[in-house]
Write a protein that holds these residues in place. Structure first.
Motif, PDB file in Angstrom:
ATOM      1  N   THR A 156      73.934  60.905 -26.801  1.00  0.00           N
ATOM      2  CA  THR A 156      72.770  61.375 -28.366  1.00  0.00           C
ATOM      3  C   THR A 156      73.387  62.979 -28.983  1.00  0.00           C
ATOM      4  N   SER A 157      75.218  62.774 -28.682  1.00  0.00           N
ATOM      5  CA  SER A 157      76.081  64.415 -29.200  1.00  0.00           C
ATOM      6  C   SER A 157      75.408  64.777 -30.204  1.00  0.00           C
ATOM      7  N   THR A 158      74.354  64.440 -31.084  1.00  0.00           N
ATOM      8  CA  THR A 158      74.320  64.415 -32.219  1.00  0.00           C
ATOM      9  C   THR A 158      74.204  66.485 -32.923  1.00  0.00           C
ATOM     10  N   ALA A 159      74.139  66.730 -34.141  1.00  0.00           N
ATOM     11  CA  ALA A 159      74.191  67.374 -34.592  1.00  0.00           C
ATOM     12  C   ALA A 159      72.681  68.559 -34.603  1.00  0.00           C
ATOM     13  N   GLU A 160      71.698  67.747 -34.529  1.00  0.00           N
ATOM     14  CA  GLU A 160      70.353  68.148 -34.365  1.00  0.00           C
ATOM     15  C   GLU A 160      70.613  68.705 -32.929  1.00  0.00           C
ATOM     16  N   ARG A 161      70.937  67.835 -32.050  1.00  0.00           N
ATOM     17  CA  ARG A 161      70.434  67.942 -30.338  1.00  0.00           C
ATOM     18  C   ARG A 161      71.604  69.163 -30.353  1.00  0.00           C
ATOM     19  N   VAL A 162      72.632  69.440 -30.399  1.00  0.00           N
ATOM     20  CA  VAL A 162      72.857  70.573 -30.817  1.00  0.00           C
ATOM     21  C   VAL A 162      72.396  71.630 -31.296  1.00  0.00           C
ATOM     22  N   SER A 163      72.419  71.823 -33.121  1.00  0.00           N
ATOM     23  CA  SER A 163      71.665  72.747 -33.100  1.00  0.00           C
ATOM     24  C   SER A 163      69.516  73.380 -32.704  1.00  0.00           C
ATOM     25  N   ASP A 164      69.821  72.205 -32.232  1.00  0.00           N
ATOM     26  CA  ASP A 164      68.014  72.445 -30.688  1.00  0.00           C
ATOM     27  C   ASP A 164      68.623  73.758 -29.801  1.00  0.00           C
ATOM     28  N   ILE A 165      69.876  73.089 -28.756  1.00  0.00           N
ATOM     29  CA  ILE A 165      70.333  73.869 -28.001  1.00  0.00           C
ATOM     30  C   ILE A 165      70.289  74.902 -29.074  1.00  0.00           C
ATOM     31  N   GLU A 218      67.906  77.282 -42.197  1.00  0.00           N
ATOM     32  CA  GLU A 218      66.754  78.077 -40.972  1.00  0.00           C
ATOM     33  C   GLU A 218      67.230  79.113 -41.242  1.00  0.00           C
ATOM     34  N   ARG A 219      67.799  80.179 -41.776  1.00  0.00           N
ATOM     35  CA  ARG A 219      67.869  81.273 -41.604  1.00  0.00           C
ATOM     36  C   ARG A 219      68.174  82.128 -40.725  1.00  0.00           C
ATOM     37  N   LEU A 220      68.794  81.220 -39.236  1.00  0.00           N
ATOM     38  CA  LEU A 220      69.394  81.977 -38.036  1.00  0.00           C
ATOM     39  C   LEU A 220      70.376  82.141 -37.694  1.00  0.00           C
ATOM     40  N   LEU A 221      71.704  81.761 -38.593  1.00  0.00           N
ATOM     41  CA  LEU A 221      73.531  81.836 -38.689  1.00  0.00           C
ATOM     42  C   LEU A 221      73.505  82.483 -40.432  1.00  0.00           C
ATOM     43  N   GLU A 232      53.244  67.801 -34.647  1.00  0.00           N
ATOM     44  CA  GLU A 232      54.835  68.000 -34.326  1.00  0.00           C
ATOM     45  C   GLU A 232      55.349  68.784 -35.786  1.00  0.00           C
ATOM     46  N   ARG A 233      55.076  68.945 -36.530  1.00  0.00           N
ATOM     47  CA  ARG A 233      55.130  69.353 -37.994  1.00  0.00           C
ATOM     48  C   ARG A 233      55.203  70.834 -37.807  1.00  0.00           C
ATOM     49  N   THR A 234      54.287  71.053 -37.443  1.00  0.00           N
ATOM     50  CA  THR A 234      53.392  72.457 -36.577  1.00  0.00           C
ATOM     51  C   THR A 234      54.352  73.180 -35.882  1.00  0.00           C
ATOM     52  N   ASP A 235      54.674  72.084 -34.304  1.00  0.00           N
ATOM     53  CA  ASP A 235      55.193  72.608 -33.627  1.00  0.00           C
ATOM     54  C   ASP A 235      57.138  72.972 -34.666  1.00  0.00           C
ATOM     55  N   GLU A 236      57.790  71.809 -35.162  1.00  0.00           N
ATOM     56  CA  GLU A 236      58.593  72.420 -35.739  1.00  0.00           C
ATOM     57  C   GLU A 236      59.002  73.078 -36.877  1.00  0.00           C
ATOM     58  N   LEU A 237      57.563  73.629 -37.946  1.00  0.00           N
ATOM     59  CA  LEU A 237      58.107  74.652 -38.778  1.00  0.00           C
ATOM     60  C   LEU A 237      58.437  76.191 -37.569  1.00  0.00           C
ATOM     61  N   MET A 238      57.339  76.196 -36.783  1.00  0.00           N
ATOM     62  CA  MET A 238      57.291  77.749 -35.582  1.00  0.00           C
ATOM     63  C   MET A 238      58.931  77.917 -35.007  1.00  0.00           C
ATOM     64  N   ARG A 239      58.847  76.515 -34.865  1.00  0.00           N
ATOM     65  CA  ARG A 239      60.224  76.730 -33.790  1.00  0.00           C
ATOM     66  C   ARG A 239      61.251  77.525 -34.152  1.00  0.00           C
ATOM     67  N   SER A 240      61.369  77.819 -35.038  1.00  0.00           N
ATOM     68  CA  SER A 240      62.402  78.682 -36.396  1.00  0.00           C
ATOM     69  C   SER A 240      62.202  79.801 -35.969  1.00  0.00           C
ATOM     70  N   VAL A 241      60.828  79.526 -36.232  1.00  0.00           N
ATOM     71  CA  VAL A 241      60.143  80.937 -36.902  1.00  0.00           C
ATOM     72  C   VAL A 241      59.897  82.390 -35.633  1.00  0.00           C
ATOM     73  N   PHE A 242      60.250  81.641 -34.891  1.00  0.00           N
ATOM     74  CA  PHE A 242      60.242  81.877 -33.387  1.00  0.00           C
ATOM     75  C   PHE A 242      61.547  82.602 -32.411  1.00  0.00           C
ATOM     76  N   ALA A 243      62.306  81.097 -32.861  1.00  0.00           N
ATOM     77  CA  ALA A 243      63.806  81.986 -32.617  1.00  0.00           C
ATOM     78  C   ALA A 243      64.571  82.784 -34.186  1.00  0.00           C
ATOM     79  N   GLU A 244      63.211  82.955 -35.044  1.00  0.00           N
ATOM     80  CA  GLU A 244      64.022  84.906 -35.887  1.00  0.00           C
ATOM     81  C   GLU A 244      62.740  85.680 -35.240  1.00  0.00           C
TER      82      GLU A 244
END
Length: 235
Positions: free
Chosen positions: A18-27, A69-72, A155-167
């Motif tokens: 399942t080499s989708t863009a979503e999985r790549v972005s997760d990595i 997500e403002r990471l790139l 799950e929604r809160t986890d998803e929101l904060m994943r990008s926040v913690f990456a930032e």
């Protein structure tokens, strides 16, 4: 970049069929959060695509998602870069963290709480400090707060904060003395854990609010010194 690509190749198995863009972005998001790609790093399509074994189109879609997500950031005729945060970005990250993390603690309900993963993050930080691995200590600190948010079981809160913690990791990269930034918070993480183990969520929320305010002040102080009083964050 070569070292990062070698590490990234280890994630190729996570894609499976399942080499989708979503999985790549997760990595890539996880790698940014763990400090493998510092701010200002140019991301090579050929290098990353080859390491993960994905098509150029898939990788470009993943880049687009992470840009949203403002990471790139995409720079015309130059390529895609890991974003350099401004002082205003850092302040907004902490504003979001305070709203979400304090609300999670406030809404925990009656004890006891499932604190195993939170305790494991404290131990992870202790090991990193013992090894004088300050980058790993910063990662452990992020893991602690990620597991704190996970107590909401949303799950929604986890998803929101994943990008926040990456930032947040991007902000940590600017710090010239990571030991001075992270080591005091290892003690505070342990105290916060003990307070939650005691079932005192009101005191835990008060501690957390003060903790985040102190952390913001320290990080912004470094930012203003390292990237200028105007906070432009320009490379």
């Amino acid at each position: 970049m070569a070292e990062q690509l070698t590490e990234l190749a280890d994630d190729r198995a996570l894609l499976g069929r399942t080499s989708t863009a979503e999985r790549v972005s997760d990595i890539l998001r996880s790698r940014i959060a763990e400090g493998y790609f510092p701010p200002g790093t140019r991301l090579s399509e050929d290098g990353i695509g080859g390491a993960l074994g994905v098509s150029r189109n898939t990788l470009r879609e993943a880049f687009r998602l992470l840009t949203h997500e403002r990471l790139l950031v995409h720079e015309l005729n130059r390529g895609v870069f890991v974003r350099v945060l401004t002082v205003e970005d850092v302040e907004d990250i902490y504003r979001t963290r305070t709203l979400v993390e304090c609300a999670v603690v406030r809404g925990l309900g009656e004890p006891p709480y499932a604190l195993g993963a939170l305790a494991a993050a404290v131990e992870e930080g202790q090991r990193a400090a013992h090894d004088h691995d300050w980058k790993a200590l910063g990662t452990a600190d992020i893991h602690f707060h990620r597991e704190l948010v996970a107590l909401a079981a949303s799950e929604r809160t986890d998803e929101l904060m994943r990008s926040v913690f990456a930032e947040l990791r991007l902000a940590f990269h600017v710090v010239d003395d990571p030991r001075r930034l992270h080591e005091p918070y290892l003690v505070r993480n342990r105290r916060l854990l003990r307070t939650l183990e005691a079932g005192d969520r009101q005191e835990a929320e008060r501690m957390l609010e003060t903790y985040l305010a102190d952390s913001l002040e320290r990080v912004v102080e470094v930012y203003r010194r390292r990237i200028g009083e105007d906070g432009t964050g320009a490379r």
